[in-house]
Design an enzyme around this catalytic site. Structure first.
Site, PDB file in Angstrom:
ATOM      1  CB  SER A 187      -0.961  -0.050   1.194  1.00 46.54           C
ATOM      2  OG  SER A 187      -1.975   0.918   1.082  1.00 46.54           O
ATOM      3  CG  ASP A 319      -7.043  -2.180  -3.632  1.00 50.57           C
ATOM      4  OD1 ASP A 319      -7.691  -1.437  -2.871  1.00 50.57           O
ATOM      5  OD2 ASP A 319      -5.858  -2.489  -3.445  1.00 50.57           O
ATOM      6  CG  HIS A 348      -6.015  -1.973   0.164  1.00 47.95           C
ATOM      7  ND1 HIS A 348      -5.293  -1.453  -0.904  1.00 47.95           N
ATOM      8  CD2 HIS A 348      -5.384  -1.547   1.284  1.00 47.95           C
ATOM      9  CE1 HIS A 348      -4.292  -0.729  -0.445  1.00 47.95           C
ATOM     10  NE2 HIS A 348      -4.312  -0.775   0.879  1.00 47.95           N
TER      11      HIS A 348
END
Length: 402
Positions: A187, A319, A348
């Site tokens: 991320s 996502d 995610h």
């Protein structure tokens, strides 16, 4: 079921080989040989039936704490003082008392927004530090993250890569010369990693790198997070809340407030989305004139074409935080060092499979790639050599204990 789709340059870079008849092999051919969860008949992801979309996968990831065996992933913490008086922490796995300093191939991990070494997605992959893998892991906990005390008004953000440089300089001073390093980011951490790699080009000490669930384009991703009430409330609101809790520790640094006359604590603490937080806080602390200028500077999609080490990027198209429209397909395909892998599902940092006690499928392709890259660079005479089936069986055995 979602097949892994690959996007890459028509003439990928070659990987030097230590053993065998060939001296080198194309990156994509090497992945096809060593990583069956990325290329081949096993290269597919079957999501848990009741986690059938990106929201459910992402939601489950927020509460998933991993297998009981992940609690056996132990760290030894080392504090690193930075030139401006700040500090970050490095969690070594296994602890140095169990595995003294040597030239063992080492995986450097970067966590997501306000995360740390406690995250299940990091601990899950650090199982590769155990037999039969026997690698070393180091988790870089950013300023104020992972129970690291904040000692200066300096925050962390998606555009700032100098702390990673200091961390790598420190690691290189401790480990013997020639110790192979691979970087992996998740991320926000993946964005920082890819941006750093693009800035450094061939000067980075990393032999290879992995980007997981990278938002890539902060401007576009920020608009996606404000697209409707549900996304704005659930995702953007939650991330803003995490940042505000972190900011509450910054308020004690009165010098930060003195230097930033236009920084209003009330505005920061009343922000309800990540964009509002970045506008009220991040862009002012780091001297950006607008929040979009910060987002433009932070976006790793601008730097990926300049990466000069093998880089695997993994994203799920559903996502909700790192949206599909932010993925830099064209920039990835013009760089022979980059392989972009996507799945239709996964959310995610989710990718949960199985019905009873779901586990993260993504650990398999990531572990395969890590082992493959380390095998190409392992300086140890009897370095780990594992066939792909052994890797998958080892991951399955670990996850079966959940």
């Amino acid at each position: 079921m979602s097949t892994v789709k690959l996007f890459h340059h028509p003439s990928p870079v070659s990987i030097p080989l230590k053993n065998g008849n060939k001296k080198s092999v194309r990156l994509t051919d090497y992945i096809a040989e060593k990583c069956p969860s990325i290329v081949g008949p096993k290269a597919y992801f079957s999501p848990t039936p009741y986690l059938f979309n990106g929201h459910l996968q992402t939601g489950y990831a927020a509460f998933y704490n991993g297998a009981p065996t992940l609690n056996d992933v132990c760290y030894e913490r080392q504090m690193l003082d930075l030139p401006d008086g700040g500090q970050v922490s490095l969690d070594w796995c296994p602890p140095l008392a169990q595995k003294p300093i040597d030239n063992t191939p080492t995986l450097v991990c970067l966590h997501g927004l306000t995360g740390g070494s406690h995250e299940s997605y990091i601990r899950g992959l650090l199982e590769v530090t155990r037999p039969p893998f026997n690698y070393r892991g180091i988790v870089f906990n950013a300023r104020g993250c992972g129970n690291t005390e904040l000692t200066t008004p300096q925050l962390f953000n998606g555009a700032y890569t100098d702390d990673l440089r200091r961390v790598l300089e420190h690691i290189q001073k401790i480990l013997p010369e020639g110790t192979p390093l691979i970087g992996i980011g998740y991320s926000l951490g993946s964005n920082i990693l890819v941006k750093y790699l693009g800035e450094e080009g061939d000067k980075t000490p990393f032999k290879a790198a992995i980007s997981v669930a990278n938002p890539f384009d902060f401007v576009n991703s920020s608009y996606a997070l404000d697209r409707n009430y549900f996304v704005r409330k659930i995702y953007s609101g939650t991330m803003a809340g995490n940042l505000k809790r972190a900011f509450s520790r910054y308020i004690k640094h009165t010098e930060m407030l003195a230097k930033n006359k236009d920084l209003s604590v009330d505005d920061v603490m009343s922000s309800t989305t990540i964009r509002e937080f970045d506008d009220a806080c991040t862009r002012k602390v780091f001297g950006y004139t607008t929040v979009n200028n910060y987002y433009r500077d932070a976006s790793s999609c601008r730097f990926i074409e300049h990466v000069r080490v093998p880089l695997l990027c993994f994203n799920a198209l559903d996502d909700p935080i790192s949206p599909a429209e932010s993925i830099p397909y064209d920039e990835a395909k013009i760089n022979p060092y980059v392989v972009l892998a996507t799945t239709d599902y996964g959310g995610h940092i989710g990718w949960f499979e199985h019905i009873r006690q779901p586990t993260r499928w993504i650990v398999k392709p990531l572990a395969e790639f890590v082992v493959a890259m380390f095998e190409a660079h392992d300086p140890r005479p009897n370095g780990t050599k594992l066939d792909p089936d052994t890797i998958d069986k080892s991951v399955d055995a670990i996850q079966a204990q959940e």
